[in-house]
Motif scaffolding. Structure first.
Motif, PDB file in Angstrom:
ATOM      1  N   SER A 251      98.257  46.629 -20.629  1.00 35.98           N
ATOM      2  CA  SER A 251      97.640  45.369 -21.024  1.00 35.98           C
ATOM      3  C   SER A 251      97.968  45.027 -22.474  1.00 35.98           C
ATOM      4  O   SER A 251      98.335  43.885 -22.785  1.00 35.98           O
ATOM      5  CB  SER A 251      96.124  45.457 -20.835  1.00 35.98           C
ATOM      6  N   TYR A 252      97.869  46.004 -23.353  1.00 39.86           N
ATOM      7  CA  TYR A 252      98.152  45.780 -24.767  1.00 39.86           C
ATOM      8  C   TYR A 252      99.604  45.365 -24.982  1.00 39.86           C
ATOM      9  O   TYR A 252      99.878  44.377 -25.669  1.00 39.86           O
ATOM     10  CB  TYR A 252      97.830  47.046 -25.571  1.00 39.86           C
ATOM     11  N   VAL A 253     100.515  46.124 -24.388  1.00 40.94           N
ATOM     12  CA  VAL A 253     101.941  45.841 -24.578  1.00 40.94           C
ATOM     13  C   VAL A 253     102.296  44.464 -24.037  1.00 40.94           C
ATOM     14  O   VAL A 253     102.965  43.671 -24.711  1.00 40.94           O
ATOM     15  CB  VAL A 253     102.820  46.937 -23.939  1.00 40.94           C
ATOM     16  N   ASN A 254     101.863  44.154 -22.827  1.00 41.98           N
ATOM     17  CA  ASN A 254     102.199  42.846 -22.253  1.00 41.98           C
ATOM     18  C   ASN A 254     101.605  41.698 -23.060  1.00 41.98           C
ATOM     19  O   ASN A 254     102.240  40.654 -23.217  1.00 41.98           O
ATOM     20  CB  ASN A 254     101.788  42.770 -20.787  1.00 41.98           C
TER      21      ASN A 254
ATOM     22  N   ARG B  72     106.145  56.263 -19.903  1.00 43.45           N
ATOM     23  CA  ARG B  72     104.684  56.304 -19.697  1.00 43.45           C
ATOM     24  C   ARG B  72     104.228  55.220 -18.726  1.00 43.45           C
ATOM     25  O   ARG B  72     103.374  55.453 -17.869  1.00 43.45           O
ATOM     26  CB  ARG B  72     103.955  56.152 -21.026  1.00 43.45           C
ATOM     27  N   LEU B  73     104.804  54.029 -18.859  1.00 44.10           N
ATOM     28  CA  LEU B  73     104.395  52.946 -17.965  1.00 44.10           C
ATOM     29  C   LEU B  73     105.035  53.072 -16.588  1.00 44.10           C
ATOM     30  O   LEU B  73     104.450  52.638 -15.594  1.00 44.10           O
ATOM     31  CB  LEU B  73     104.686  51.593 -18.614  1.00 44.10           C
TER      32      LEU B  73
ATOM     33  N   THR C  15     107.771  48.702 -14.720  1.00 44.98           N
ATOM     34  CA  THR C  15     109.049  48.739 -15.417  1.00 44.98           C
ATOM     35  C   THR C  15     109.200  47.449 -16.221  1.00 44.98           C
ATOM     36  O   THR C  15     108.619  46.412 -15.883  1.00 44.98           O
ATOM     37  CB  THR C  15     110.246  48.870 -14.443  1.00 44.98           C
ATOM     38  N   TYR C  16     110.010  47.532 -17.265  1.00 41.51           N
ATOM     39  CA  TYR C  16     110.212  46.384 -18.135  1.00 41.51           C
ATOM     40  C   TYR C  16     111.198  45.410 -17.505  1.00 41.51           C
ATOM     41  O   TYR C  16     112.287  45.783 -17.095  1.00 41.51           O
ATOM     42  CB  TYR C  16     110.722  46.846 -19.502  1.00 41.51           C
ATOM     43  N   ASP C  17     110.812  44.145 -17.427  1.00 39.76           N
ATOM     44  CA  ASP C  17     111.663  43.076 -16.931  1.00 39.76           C
ATOM     45  C   ASP C  17     112.132  42.269 -18.136  1.00 39.76           C
ATOM     46  O   ASP C  17     111.329  41.575 -18.781  1.00 39.76           O
ATOM     47  CB  ASP C  17     110.878  42.191 -15.957  1.00 39.76           C
TER      48      ASP C  17
ATOM     49  N   ASN D 224     110.249  39.406 -20.106  1.00 41.04           N
ATOM     50  CA  ASN D 224     109.760  40.035 -21.316  1.00 41.04           C
ATOM     51  C   ASN D 224     108.351  40.590 -21.108  1.00 41.04           C
ATOM     52  O   ASN D 224     107.417  40.331 -21.866  1.00 41.04           O
ATOM     53  CB  ASN D 224     109.771  39.082 -22.515  1.00 41.04           C
ATOM     54  N   ARG D 225     108.237  41.374 -20.044  1.00 39.75           N
ATOM     55  CA  ARG D 225     106.939  42.014 -19.732  1.00 39.75           C
ATOM     56  C   ARG D 225     107.153  43.157 -18.755  1.00 39.75           C
ATOM     57  O   ARG D 225     108.196  43.225 -18.100  1.00 39.75           O
ATOM     58  CB  ARG D 225     105.943  41.017 -19.200  1.00 39.75           C
ATOM     59  N   PHE D 226     106.166  44.009 -18.675  1.00 38.33           N
ATOM     60  CA  PHE D 226     106.198  45.073 -17.673  1.00 38.33           C
ATOM     61  C   PHE D 226     105.595  44.528 -16.393  1.00 38.33           C
ATOM     62  O   PHE D 226     104.537  43.915 -16.394  1.00 38.33           O
ATOM     63  CB  PHE D 226     105.415  46.296 -18.169  1.00 38.33           C
ATOM     64  N   VAL D 227     106.311  44.732 -15.303  1.00 36.76           N
ATOM     65  CA  VAL D 227     105.868  44.252 -13.985  1.00 36.76           C
ATOM     66  C   VAL D 227     105.864  45.383 -12.988  1.00 36.76           C
ATOM     67  O   VAL D 227     106.522  46.367 -13.141  1.00 36.76           O
ATOM     68  CB  VAL D 227     106.740  43.092 -13.471  1.00 36.76           C
TER      69      VAL D 227
END
Length: 57
Positions: A11-14, A41-42, A48-50, A54-57
């Protein structure tokens, strides 16, 4: 310091990627975080990063 709980971390990263940083590399530079470690970690919780989103999905 980044959150240790993987869901809170997600949540923080996104949120930061949406509001402040143009890329994961920019986020990691600003937070002084290891990009490979963050991705690992995610990925453990299924995200995974898209690059295009520009977010983890």
């Amino acid at each position: 310091m980044l959150p240790q709980d993987p869901i809170i971390l997600l949540s923080y990263v996104n949120t930061q990627l949406r509001d402040r940083d143009a890329s994961l590399a920019a986020f990691c530079d600003r937070e002084n975080a290891d990009e490979a470690d963050l991705c690992a970690r995610l990925q453990e919780v299924g995200y995974t990063y898209d690059v295009d989103k520009n977010r983890f999905v």
